[in-house]
Design an enzyme around this catalytic site. Structure first.
Site, PDB file in Angstrom:
ATOM      1  N   LYS A 170      29.290  56.759  25.808  1.00 20.48           N
ATOM      2  CA  LYS A 170      27.871  57.167  25.729  1.00 20.48           C
ATOM      3  C   LYS A 170      27.516  57.210  24.251  1.00 20.48           C
ATOM      4  O   LYS A 170      27.790  58.181  23.560  1.00 20.48           O
ATOM      5  CB  LYS A 170      27.688  58.547  26.364  1.00 20.48           C
ATOM      6  CG  LYS A 170      26.287  58.853  26.838  1.00 20.48           C
ATOM      7  CD  LYS A 170      25.191  58.807  25.800  1.00 20.48           C
ATOM      8  CE  LYS A 170      24.976  60.068  25.000  1.00 20.48           C
ATOM      9  NZ  LYS A 170      23.871  59.872  23.984  1.00 20.48           N
ATOM     10  N   GLU A 245      35.404  66.993  17.865  1.00 18.57           N
ATOM     11  CA  GLU A 245      35.294  66.853  16.413  1.00 18.57           C
ATOM     12  C   GLU A 245      33.912  67.346  16.038  1.00 18.57           C
ATOM     13  O   GLU A 245      32.923  66.672  16.317  1.00 18.57           O
ATOM     14  CB  GLU A 245      35.406  65.377  15.987  1.00 18.57           C
ATOM     15  CG  GLU A 245      36.722  64.712  16.296  1.00 18.57           C
ATOM     16  CD  GLU A 245      37.811  65.100  15.326  1.00 18.57           C
ATOM     17  OE1 GLU A 245      37.558  65.882  14.381  1.00 18.57           O
ATOM     18  OE2 GLU A 245      38.944  64.624  15.527  1.00 18.57           O
ATOM     19  N   CYS A 279      30.736  64.426   8.377  1.00 14.65           N
ATOM     20  CA  CYS A 279      31.215  65.738   8.823  1.00 14.65           C
ATOM     21  C   CYS A 279      32.248  66.330   7.872  1.00 14.65           C
ATOM     22  O   CYS A 279      32.317  67.529   7.699  1.00 14.65           O
ATOM     23  CB  CYS A 279      31.765  65.638  10.232  1.00 14.65           C
ATOM     24  SG  CYS A 279      32.872  64.258  10.460  1.00 14.65           S
ATOM     25  N   GLU A 377      26.259  73.946   7.733  1.00 12.71           N
ATOM     26  CA  GLU A 377      26.330  72.501   7.497  1.00 12.71           C
ATOM     27  C   GLU A 377      24.914  71.951   7.423  1.00 12.71           C
ATOM     28  O   GLU A 377      24.148  72.070   8.377  1.00 12.71           O
ATOM     29  CB  GLU A 377      27.097  71.826   8.639  1.00 12.71           C
ATOM     30  CG  GLU A 377      27.310  70.345   8.404  1.00 12.71           C
ATOM     31  CD  GLU A 377      28.031  69.673   9.571  1.00 12.71           C
ATOM     32  OE1 GLU A 377      27.641  69.912  10.724  1.00 12.71           O
ATOM     33  OE2 GLU A 377      28.978  68.915   9.303  1.00 12.71           O
TER      34      GLU A 377
HETATM   35  P1  NAP Z   1      24.675  66.069  18.772  1.00 14.50           P
HETATM   36  O1  NAP Z   1      23.338  66.527  19.165  1.00 14.50           O
HETATM   37  O2  NAP Z   1      25.835  66.961  18.925  1.00 14.50           O
HETATM   38  O3  NAP Z   1      24.915  64.680  19.544  1.00 14.50           O
HETATM   39  C1  NAP Z   1      26.151  63.993  19.564  1.00 14.50           C
HETATM   40  C2  NAP Z   1      26.256  63.240  20.874  1.00 14.50           C
HETATM   41  O4  NAP Z   1      26.285  64.165  21.964  1.00 14.50           O
HETATM   42  C3  NAP Z   1      25.063  62.326  21.129  1.00 14.50           C
HETATM   43  O5  NAP Z   1      25.519  61.161  21.770  1.00 14.50           O
HETATM   44  C4  NAP Z   1      24.207  63.178  22.032  1.00 14.50           C
HETATM   45  O6  NAP Z   1      23.309  62.435  22.814  1.00 14.50           O
HETATM   46  C5  NAP Z   1      25.265  63.838  22.898  1.00 14.50           C
HETATM   47  N1  NAP Z   1      24.812  65.040  23.584  1.00 14.50           N
HETATM   48  C6  NAP Z   1      23.727  65.803  23.329  1.00 14.50           C
HETATM   49  N2  NAP Z   1      23.629  66.798  24.215  1.00 14.50           N
HETATM   50  C7  NAP Z   1      24.666  66.665  25.078  1.00 14.50           C
HETATM   51  C8  NAP Z   1      25.119  67.408  26.219  1.00 14.50           C
HETATM   52  N3  NAP Z   1      24.476  68.480  26.660  1.00 14.50           N
HETATM   53  N4  NAP Z   1      26.231  66.990  26.849  1.00 14.50           N
HETATM   54  C9  NAP Z   1      26.912  65.923  26.416  1.00 14.50           C
HETATM   55  N5  NAP Z   1      26.529  65.178  25.352  1.00 14.50           N
HETATM   56  C10 NAP Z   1      25.422  65.553  24.686  1.00 14.50           C
HETATM   57  O7  NAP Z   1      24.697  65.620  17.290  1.00 14.50           O
HETATM   58  P2  NAP Z   1      23.567  64.824  16.549  1.00 14.50           P
HETATM   59  O8  NAP Z   1      22.228  65.073  17.137  1.00 14.50           O
HETATM   60  O9  NAP Z   1      24.024  63.448  16.508  1.00 14.50           O
HETATM   61  O10 NAP Z   1      23.644  65.515  15.132  1.00 14.50           O
HETATM   62  C11 NAP Z   1      23.212  66.859  14.961  1.00 14.50           C
HETATM   63  C12 NAP Z   1      24.197  67.652  14.148  1.00 14.50           C
HETATM   64  O11 NAP Z   1      25.540  67.439  14.590  1.00 14.50           O
HETATM   65  C13 NAP Z   1      24.243  67.244  12.685  1.00 14.50           C
HETATM   66  O12 NAP Z   1      23.248  67.867  11.947  1.00 14.50           O
HETATM   67  C14 NAP Z   1      25.639  67.682  12.297  1.00 14.50           C
HETATM   68  O13 NAP Z   1      25.672  69.025  11.956  1.00 14.50           O
HETATM   69  C15 NAP Z   1      26.452  67.506  13.528  1.00 14.50           C
HETATM   70  N6  NAP Z   1      27.239  66.268  13.511  1.00 14.50           N
HETATM   71  C16 NAP Z   1      28.573  66.317  13.272  1.00 14.50           C
HETATM   72  C17 NAP Z   1      29.316  65.151  13.273  1.00 14.50           C
HETATM   73  C18 NAP Z   1      30.768  65.110  13.049  1.00 14.50           C
HETATM   74  O14 NAP Z   1      31.286  64.027  12.838  1.00 14.50           O
HETATM   75  N7  NAP Z   1      31.489  66.192  13.119  1.00 14.50           N
HETATM   76  C19 NAP Z   1      28.688  63.952  13.491  1.00 14.50           C
HETATM   77  C20 NAP Z   1      27.316  63.921  13.730  1.00 14.50           C
HETATM   78  C21 NAP Z   1      26.629  65.086  13.760  1.00 14.50           C
HETATM   79  P3  NAP Z   1      21.834  62.042  22.301  1.00 14.50           P
HETATM   80  O15 NAP Z   1      21.909  60.573  22.150  1.00 14.50           O
HETATM   81  O16 NAP Z   1      20.907  62.467  23.374  1.00 14.50           O
HETATM   82  O17 NAP Z   1      21.598  62.769  21.016  1.00 14.50           O
END
Ligand code: NAP
Ligand code: MG
Length: 469
Positions: A170, A245, A279, A377
């Site tokens: 996904k 992660e 990250c 973060e």
């Molecule tokens: P996110 O909202 O956690 O999304 C990551 C993935 O999870 C996306 O594919 C998202 O789908 C999916 N997702 C969202 N809600 C879900 C649920 N309820 N159940 C299962 N999967 C779900 O992260 P983001 O929006 O990409 O980034 C937001 C924040 O995450 C950043 O500001 C940062 O702090 C953190 N982040 C951390 C890392 C890391 O490598 N550790 C990487 C990216 C981001 P959608 O396509 O709908 O969003």
């Protein structure tokens, strides 16, 4: 204009069960760059059923069979690497040199590493009279973020394939293009039907359907802490394994004997790479209080030297991924000002001359470790410099965080750098710029559970069986 309306299920490109689409925005122009389909739980059911059927044979293949497929994928990947890089540029705004370079290179590196590990991996070990077997866990749901799209898909897909698992990917809505091309690559390499499946869509729909699915054996997730927590709860009823992660607020300790100007400049430039959307970024730069003035000058100069502009031009930094991330970052910069942190470079608003696109000014504050901008973060090009009194104080500050993903130590005495690294409560520490695809990567504390990269990454996808006697 890209149009990616089909999903990859059971070896074929298929229409969604219920048609629904969303436009994808180019963060550099704010214009629509294409359209993707949004899937439903019914699509997930089809993909999981295909992955389950495929597991019966893929899970029993020989190492040689799996190596053949991985090597075929490698040659398709090489043919299309610039295309992958350009997709990354368009979807998340990385400069083209970075998109075609490190972004695609990280994916290639994880593929090569999976091949190397698979050649050597001991799937069976004899311990006295007991045979210990590592067996593929089964059907895996892989949920990935937009910030390093090739890295985060490849670091999951290839160890999962190599281990004998089948999977449903996904990808993120914000960065769906590179994943689509990767699915084409995996198909063109002759991967058997059902082994790899890909469904685009919303995390709250597709991610949730995978996390709660009765017939999915594990979830590997990279992304934000709140979503990681939600996935663990959703997966609890079916007792799935969940690899997480999550975020970080990693400390970069510059020791007193380091070349201060060079290391501070390197750490500052590093923070701004990928627009700060990494990250494991060294987002807290810890410098000796006695040399703060020197560090401020070096950091401000390095920050002001970061060129920002069109990802297809010759700039070091592009935009951040979306309007929403832009606004979050602006709020943090405002917060830093409100908290009384000393702004030494950058600040609010877009860089001069850029009035369209989600461009943020590379920004550096000097502050202490108790401020919000030092604790949370930001996920943008915002660095905080924090002075320390002595090495014990530096270690204390580094460890005073809810996170524990990365860490960095710069110094001229290798033994002292390692001594400091041993005391840091974090999953990976880079000393003077080291890099290793075989080094396990993952978080202490709220940065997650489990380890990816190299041989340790295989264990995420393996069950352990004891045959005693
Ligand atoms: P996110 O909202 O956690 O999304 C990551 C993935 O999870 C996306 O594919 C998202 O789908 C999916 N997702 C969202 N809600 C879900 C649920 N309820 N159940 C299962 N999967 C779900 O992260 P983001 O929006 O990409 O980034 C937001 C924040 O995450 C950043 O500001 C940062 O702090 C953190 N982040 C951390 C890392 C890391 O490598 N550790 C990487 C990216 C981001 P959608 O396509 O709908 O969003
Ligand atoms: Mg999100």
């Amino acid at each position: 204009m890209r149009e990616y309306l089909k999903f990859y299920i059971d070896g074929k490109w298929v229409d969604p069960t219920t048609p629904k689409t969303v436009e994808v925005i180019n963060p550099a122009t704010e214009a629509v760059s294409g359209t993707i389909s949004l899937g439903s739980a019914a699509d997930v059911d089809k993909a999981v059923a295909a992955a389950r059927r495929a597991f019966a044979t893929w899970g029993e293949t020989s190492v040689k069979d799996r190596l053949d497929i991985l090597q075929a994928i490698q040659s398709e990947y090489a043919k299309r690497s610039d295309e992958l890089g350009d997709a990354v540029v368009e979807e998340m705004g990385a400069p083209v040199s970075l998109g075609r370079g490190f972004h695609v290179g990280l994916g290639a590196g994880h593929l090569q590493t999976a091949i190397e590990v698979l050649k050597e991996f001991q799937f069976e070990q004899q311990r006295g009279a007991t045979l210990i077997r590592y067996e593929p866990i089964g059907v895996c749901g892989l949920i990935t973020p937009w910030n390093w799209p090739m890295n985060q898909t490849c670091v999951k897909i290839f160890p999962a394939l190599a281990s004998g698992c089948t999977m449903i990917l996904k990808p993120p809505q914000l960065a769906p293009y590179s994943a689509q091309i990767l699915a084409e690559i995996i198909h063109d390499a002759g991967t058997p039907a059902g082994v790899f499946n890909m469904i685009q869509g919303q995390g709250s729909v597709i991610g949730n359907a995978l996390s709660t699915h009765q017939d999915v054996d594990m979830i590997s997730f990279t992304g934000s802490e709140p979503v990681g927590v939600q996935i663990q709860k959703d997966a609890a009823d079916t007792v799935k394994r969940v690899g997480l992660e999550l975020g970080g607020k990693s400390a970069w300790i510059v020791l007193d004997d380091a070349d201060m100007a060079n290391n501070v400049a390197g750490a500052t430039g590093g923070m701004m790479g990928n627009s700060g959307q990494t990250c494991s970024a060294g987002s807290r730069l810890l410098v000796p209080a006695s040399r703060l003035e020197e560090a401020i000058k070096a950091s401000a100069d390095a920050c002001n030297a970061v060129s920002v502009g069109d990802p297809n031009g010759n700039f070091a930094m592009g935009p951040v991924v979306s309007k929403s991330q832009f606004n979050i970052i602006q709020d943090y910069i405002q917060k830093g000002l409100d908290e009384g942190a000393q702004l030494i470079a950058g600040g609010l608003g877009r860089p001069e001359g850029l009035d369209k696109g989600w461009y943020v000014k590379p920004t550096v504050f000097v502050t202490n470790n108790d401020t919000v901008i030092a604790r949370e973060e930001i996920f943008g090009p915002v660095l905080v410099v924090i002075p320390y009194n002595d090495v014990d104080d530096a270690i204390r500050i580094a460890n005073d965080s809810n996170f524990g993903l990365g860490g960095y130590v710069s110094g001229s005495d290798a033994d002292e750098c390692r001594r400091v690294a041993r005391k840091m409560r974090t999953g990976a520490i880079w000393i003077n710029g080291g890099f290793d695809f075989h080094a396990p990567f993952g978080g202490y504390k709220r940065s997650g559970n489990g380890r990816e990269w190299g041989e340790y990454g295989f264990h995420e996808y393996l069950e352990i069986k004891s045959i005693i006697g």
